[in-house]
Design a protein around this motif. Sequence first.
Motif, PDB file in Angstrom:
ATOM      1  N   LYS A  84      -1.334  -0.306  13.018  1.00 32.12           N
ATOM      2  CA  LYS A  84      -1.316  -0.766  11.771  1.00 32.12           C
ATOM      3  C   LYS A  84      -1.001  -2.548  11.165  1.00 32.12           C
ATOM      4  O   LYS A  84      -1.817  -3.215  10.379  1.00 32.12           O
ATOM      5  CB  LYS A  84       0.144   0.580  10.753  1.00 32.12           C
ATOM      6  N   HIS A 137      -5.726   8.224  -1.988  1.00 33.35           N
ATOM      7  CA  HIS A 137      -5.517   9.836  -0.983  1.00 33.35           C
ATOM      8  C   HIS A 137      -4.804  10.911  -1.921  1.00 33.35           C
ATOM      9  O   HIS A 137      -4.184  11.996  -1.370  1.00 33.35           O
ATOM     10  CB  HIS A 137      -3.697   9.318  -0.382  1.00 33.35           C
ATOM     11  N   LYS A 170       4.937   5.643  11.602  1.00 31.25           N
ATOM     12  CA  LYS A 170       4.846   6.937   9.442  1.00 31.25           C
ATOM     13  C   LYS A 170       3.294   7.254   9.888  1.00 31.25           C
ATOM     14  O   LYS A 170       2.688   7.267  10.646  1.00 31.25           O
ATOM     15  CB  LYS A 170       5.041   5.434   8.369  1.00 31.25           C
ATOM     16  N   SER A 215      -0.130   9.348   8.827  1.00 32.60           N
ATOM     17  CA  SER A 215      -1.080   8.636   8.606  1.00 32.60           C
ATOM     18  C   SER A 215      -1.594   9.949   7.693  1.00 32.60           C
ATOM     19  O   SER A 215      -0.995  10.590   7.559  1.00 32.60           O
ATOM     20  CB  SER A 215      -2.068   8.309   9.916  1.00 32.60           C
ATOM     21  N   ASP A 216      -2.861   9.690   7.438  1.00 33.91           N
ATOM     22  CA  ASP A 216      -3.675  10.902   6.673  1.00 33.91           C
ATOM     23  C   ASP A 216      -4.160  11.508   7.697  1.00 33.91           C
ATOM     24  O   ASP A 216      -4.403  12.602   6.430  1.00 33.91           O
ATOM     25  CB  ASP A 216      -4.293  10.425   5.579  1.00 33.91           C
ATOM     26  N   CYS A 259       4.610  12.175  -0.347  1.00 29.98           N
ATOM     27  CA  CYS A 259       4.720  10.749  -0.045  1.00 29.98           C
ATOM     28  C   CYS A 259       5.886   9.746   1.401  1.00 29.98           C
ATOM     29  O   CYS A 259       5.829   8.928   1.698  1.00 29.98           O
ATOM     30  CB  CYS A 259       5.652  10.554  -0.963  1.00 29.98           C
ATOM     31  N   ASP A 263       7.099   8.358   4.391  1.00 27.73           N
ATOM     32  CA  ASP A 263       6.388   7.102   4.971  1.00 27.73           C
ATOM     33  C   ASP A 263       5.474   6.627   4.583  1.00 27.73           C
ATOM     34  O   ASP A 263       4.806   5.053   4.911  1.00 27.73           O
ATOM     35  CB  ASP A 263       5.791   7.644   6.351  1.00 27.73           C
ATOM     36  N   HIS A 264       5.873   6.873   3.045  1.00 31.72           N
ATOM     37  CA  HIS A 264       4.936   5.864   2.246  1.00 31.72           C
ATOM     38  C   HIS A 264       5.225   5.046   1.281  1.00 31.72           C
ATOM     39  O   HIS A 264       4.462   5.782  -0.017  1.00 31.72           O
ATOM     40  CB  HIS A 264       3.468   6.326   2.792  1.00 31.72           C
ATOM     41  N   ASP A 286       0.402  -0.872   0.123  1.00 28.08           N
ATOM     42  CA  ASP A 286       0.330   0.292   0.020  1.00 28.08           C
ATOM     43  C   ASP A 286       1.067   1.371  -0.303  1.00 28.08           C
ATOM     44  O   ASP A 286       0.182   2.461   0.509  1.00 28.08           O
ATOM     45  CB  ASP A 286      -1.561  -0.331   1.596  1.00 28.08           C
ATOM     46  N   SER A 287       1.596   0.706  -0.345  1.00 27.07           N
ATOM     47  CA  SER A 287       3.193   2.454  -0.998  1.00 27.07           C
ATOM     48  C   SER A 287       2.336   3.390  -1.267  1.00 27.07           C
ATOM     49  O   SER A 287       2.005   2.131  -2.232  1.00 27.07           O
ATOM     50  CB  SER A 287       4.483   1.840  -0.707  1.00 27.07           C
ATOM     51  N   TYR A 288       2.767   4.300  -1.502  1.00 28.36           N
ATOM     52  CA  TYR A 288       1.945   5.725  -2.820  1.00 28.36           C
ATOM     53  C   TYR A 288       3.526   4.971  -4.138  1.00 28.36           C
ATOM     54  O   TYR A 288       2.734   5.006  -5.114  1.00 28.36           O
ATOM     55  CB  TYR A 288       2.299   6.607  -2.303  1.00 28.36           C
TER      56      TYR A 288
END
Length: 594
Positions: free
Chosen positions: A386, A177, A523, A525-526, A205, A207-208, A129-131
């Motif tokens: 998570k 996102h 990390k 979050s949004d 991005c 942490d993603h 699920d990384s960007y």
Amino acid sequence: MKEQIIPIYYATDNNFVKYTIVSIYSMIKNASKNYKYHIYILHTEISSEMKNEVLKLGNGNFEISFCDVTDYLKSISDKLPIRDYYSKTTYYRLFIAEMFPEYDKAIYIDSDTVVQGDISELYLTDIGDSYVGACHEQAMVQVDEYGTYAEKVVGVSRHNFFNAGLLLINCDMFRMHFVLDKFIEYLHVYNFVVTQDEDYLNLICKDHVYWLDQRFNTEVFGEIPYSIKEAKIVHYIMTSKPWHYNDCRHGDIFWEYAKETAVYEEILGILNDYTDEERQRDALSCDKLLKLAVAETNRDDNFLNRINKKNRAKDRVEILRKIEEFERQGRFDEDVEDDPPSRVLMPDEIDYINKSRTQRLKTKFAFMIARKFVYNLIDEKKLIIKEIKGIEHFKNLKSGAVITCNHFNAFDSFAIQLAYEAAEQPERTFYRVIREGNYTSFPGFYGFLMRHCNTLPLSSNRKTLKKFMESTEQLLREGNFVLVYPEQSMWWNYRKPKPLKKSAFSFAAKTDVPVLPCFITMKDSDIKGEDGFFVQEYTINIGEPIYPDENLSTNKRAEDLLSKNFECWKNIYETEYQIPLSYTTEERAQSNEQ
């Protein structure tokens, strides 16, 4: 079943497309024939002649299309605060997910590259699920001024700053996102001028990022720690262009492919015509960029300073500043936040083990409301767990254990409590060591939980402390779990492991029980909290139990457990964050002095 297409994107213009041709040619030559590929060239104006030269490269596996982004730019023009941003082709990569909703992921690649490896290998990498999947930006890692800029202006570690010239884009995550919308929002806030769109992408991005093998984006810059033959993609960044310099490092790789294309003579002519004045201009350009990074870092109103002043709680910003200061000074065992006034816990005020019926009822009630409180935090996204990694290490314990954890938030003990419950060890009770003041002086709801949720308060009173130690050892021998924070201090959202104190490990050494090392990584979050900072997503990493060495004395056993615990934490930190563990402290004993 529909045949899988691997989408690959370049962004170029009429002046640079000749180098795109060399990159595409090298890619096609080395790509697996087991897949179909569709190369899209994003542009606003490329001549018909050059388009025809590019299209000639297509074959049964590779389809090539030109995509004029002019209409798309017009469709979002009302959102743009600065019009000339989008005349730069480098920004086009940000549009891919929105312009091509049929793809769940895609490759973006700069034109100043040579692809020596199989591009399908990159595409088939599972980035979860990384960007984005990306490689570390070597300019940030190897040049201190750029690294400081990344950290002090963009707010991203120099070791976790990626080069945006090669991206495996998770289009689903970009859309889910709102990455493009965030980019446009940040354009209204700040004009990044050093690496421009790369700065915005790293900010959004953070942490993603899934860290790809660096060989997928081998920048011709500084030290390369492997043979250039191992590079899957060679990237001629900044002014390191083989078509401008005869002595360009690894330029022979570019020319090997260029000479087999229709644009070889044209590119060779550019090399031959490139003047000393132009090369001097390149040198000045590099020097100017470095000075610009320093100037941006020193600006009082740079991006990070502006965000801290405008949107973030002053007390949290001050705590972060204090943490930086304490780390530089090596004051790892001191708290950065002031504890409320507290009183001494006397021995007649507490029975650590043989609780009265009334106390047992209060404990039962305290856990009931605590559980409800924790699940409310989870529902409201104020506590985000998570993942729990290594839960089998907890489940397989056949004895009591000292559980260690890094301490960075008042809620981190709740996270370990949830790991304990997930480990399904109902026959063993979970206790936690807390500070004296948290037990004697904490008011209201939190104070009730501190006093009644199987807590083991320390004390500055010698007799009470002796009672604490005897009770803790008894609980461990009876097969229970005791959570201890061996760092001693709590630093808010601090991600590194701090030096450890030996006392926690002495319990395990004396009672012959293992240490279960837990290290929580986090990390962004949004979700923004009320303090203006992003709520952290926690991953609870549980290492293998560390057993006391029966051949050592009690004191040496404790030291051995401490050393192995710290090594475990260090490995987790470096693996999860993809950052080498280092401190700003000028002199720090690596042996974790007590």
